[in-house]
Design an enzyme around this catalytic site. Structure first.
Site, PDB file in Angstrom:
ATOM      1  N   ALA A 118      10.697 -44.925 -36.122  1.00  0.00           N
ATOM      2  CA  ALA A 118      11.376 -46.130 -35.399  1.00  0.00           C
ATOM      3  C   ALA A 118      11.875 -44.907 -34.286  1.00  0.00           C
ATOM      4  O   ALA A 118      12.512 -45.403 -33.281  1.00  0.00           O
ATOM      5  CB  ALA A 118      12.886 -45.954 -35.640  1.00  0.00           C
ATOM      6  N   ASP A 119      11.036 -44.308 -33.536  1.00  0.00           N
ATOM      7  CA  ASP A 119      11.038 -43.996 -32.191  1.00  0.00           C
ATOM      8  C   ASP A 119       9.428 -44.266 -31.474  1.00  0.00           C
ATOM      9  O   ASP A 119       9.186 -42.562 -31.193  1.00  0.00           O
ATOM     10  CB  ASP A 119      11.929 -42.126 -32.576  1.00  0.00           C
ATOM     11  CG  ASP A 119      12.002 -41.712 -30.978  1.00  0.00           C
ATOM     12  OD1 ASP A 119      12.027 -43.132 -30.425  1.00  0.00           O
ATOM     13  OD2 ASP A 119      12.183 -41.004 -30.908  1.00  0.00           O
ATOM     14  N   MET A 120       9.105 -44.779 -31.316  1.00  0.00           N
ATOM     15  CA  MET A 120       7.321 -44.975 -30.851  1.00  0.00           C
ATOM     16  C   MET A 120       7.050 -44.840 -29.548  1.00  0.00           C
ATOM     17  O   MET A 120       6.484 -45.917 -29.569  1.00  0.00           O
ATOM     18  CB  MET A 120       6.610 -46.539 -32.102  1.00  0.00           C
ATOM     19  CG  MET A 120       6.830 -46.169 -33.036  1.00  0.00           C
ATOM     20  SD  MET A 120       6.074 -46.848 -34.064  1.00  0.00           S
ATOM     21  CE  MET A 120       4.343 -46.557 -33.594  1.00  0.00           C
TER      22      MET A 120
END
Length: 289
Positions: free
Chosen positions: A54-56
């Site tokens: 969720a932190d791409m």
């Protein structure tokens, strides 16, 4: 030596950061292929595994010499249950094939939109979002923007906020932006269709029905194994309720003793308080003489 209290280093990565476009091109990588692989991998993780990075942002994404994409820093990750995965897949596929009625029905079936609202009215509101994107060039169609508009519309129909879907939508904004950086003419919908369609065929088609049937059979078998124990518990509970109705509520000896001791403490405390009040009043009266 690279692992500390707040950092877990699992392996070393040799690659080019995905925000180094010139470096990727110099290394001979196909930028369009990387963009496609990135989006399809993200969707496979989300739909197939129910778990996604969720932190791409591009600083967390590397491309190895053979074109493999490696994501680092899983400090933020999202999870989706099977219900949420089905919801997401059917929504995306509904927009792809322009079946807005089905998109609306999925919201109601999932219980996200209260039943007092009208499905057809909701479908019409969704159509107002979806129709303008068809006929536009691929580089102007944003799936992330579409999901943002969809969540805004669902607020009007009293849909409760789903934190996991908001996290997914936020991540999709980022990863879609990375893909468009690699390929400005990137077609998000065409790239997504094989993954979304395959998941729907495997989980909502005949294969999915067989899987659900197997899971249901396992649940029934587990319940059958517990049937005798459940019947005995139910019978015992029924007898205890009947005795309670006839004789009133009864405590065991330890519970009754504990209640008695608590009452005794309460009574002693009350008596002490009365003596204190009485002595205080006597003192006040004596001082006033």
């Amino acid at each position: 030596e690279r692992t500390g209290r707040d950092v877990l280093t699992m392996e070393w990565i040799d690659g080019v950061k995905m925000n180094d476009i010139a470096g990727l091109a110099a290394a001979g990588h196909d930028l369009k292929a990387i963009a496609t692989n990135l989006i399809q991998s993200f969707l496979r993780h989300t739909l197939r595994d129910g778990f996604f990075h969720a932190d791409m942002h591009p600083g967390n994404l590397f491309v190895e010499a053979d074109g493999t994409i490696v994501a680092v820093d899983l400090g933020i990750a999202g999870r989706l249950g099977k219900k949420e995965r089905r919801f997401l897949a059917e929504i995306l596929y509904g927009f792809i094939v322009r079946d807005y009625q089905r998109v609306a029905e999925v919201h109601f079936e999932a219980g996200y939109v209260p039943r007092q609202h009208n499905v057809s009215a909701f479908a019409q509101a969704i159509r107002a979002i979806g129709e303008p994107i068809h006929g536009q060039s691929a580089d102007t169609i944003s799936m992330a923007k579409l999901l943002t508009l969809l969540f805004e519309v669902t607020e009007l129909f009293d849909m409760a906020t789903r934190p996991e879907l908001i996290l997914l939508q936020k991540t999709m904004v980022v990863v879609e932006g990375v893909a468009r950086t690699l390929d400005p003419a990137f077609n998000m919908w065409k790239t997504s269709e094989p993954v979304v369609g395959d998941w729907i065929a495997g989980n909502l088609g005949p294969r999915g029905l067989l899987t659900d049937a197997r899971e249901g059979a396992k649940a029934l078998l587990a319940l059958a194994r517990q049937a005798l124990d459940l019947a005995a518990r139910t019978d015992r509970l029924s007898r205890e309720i009947d005795l309670m109705a006839e004789n009133g509520l009864r405590f065991d000896e330890a519970t009754a003793q504990a209640i008695g001791e608590a009452e005794a403490r309460h009574t002693r405390s009350g008596r002490v308080a009365l003596w204190v009040i009485a002595l205080t009043l006597i003192y006040i009266a004596w001082k006033s003489l």
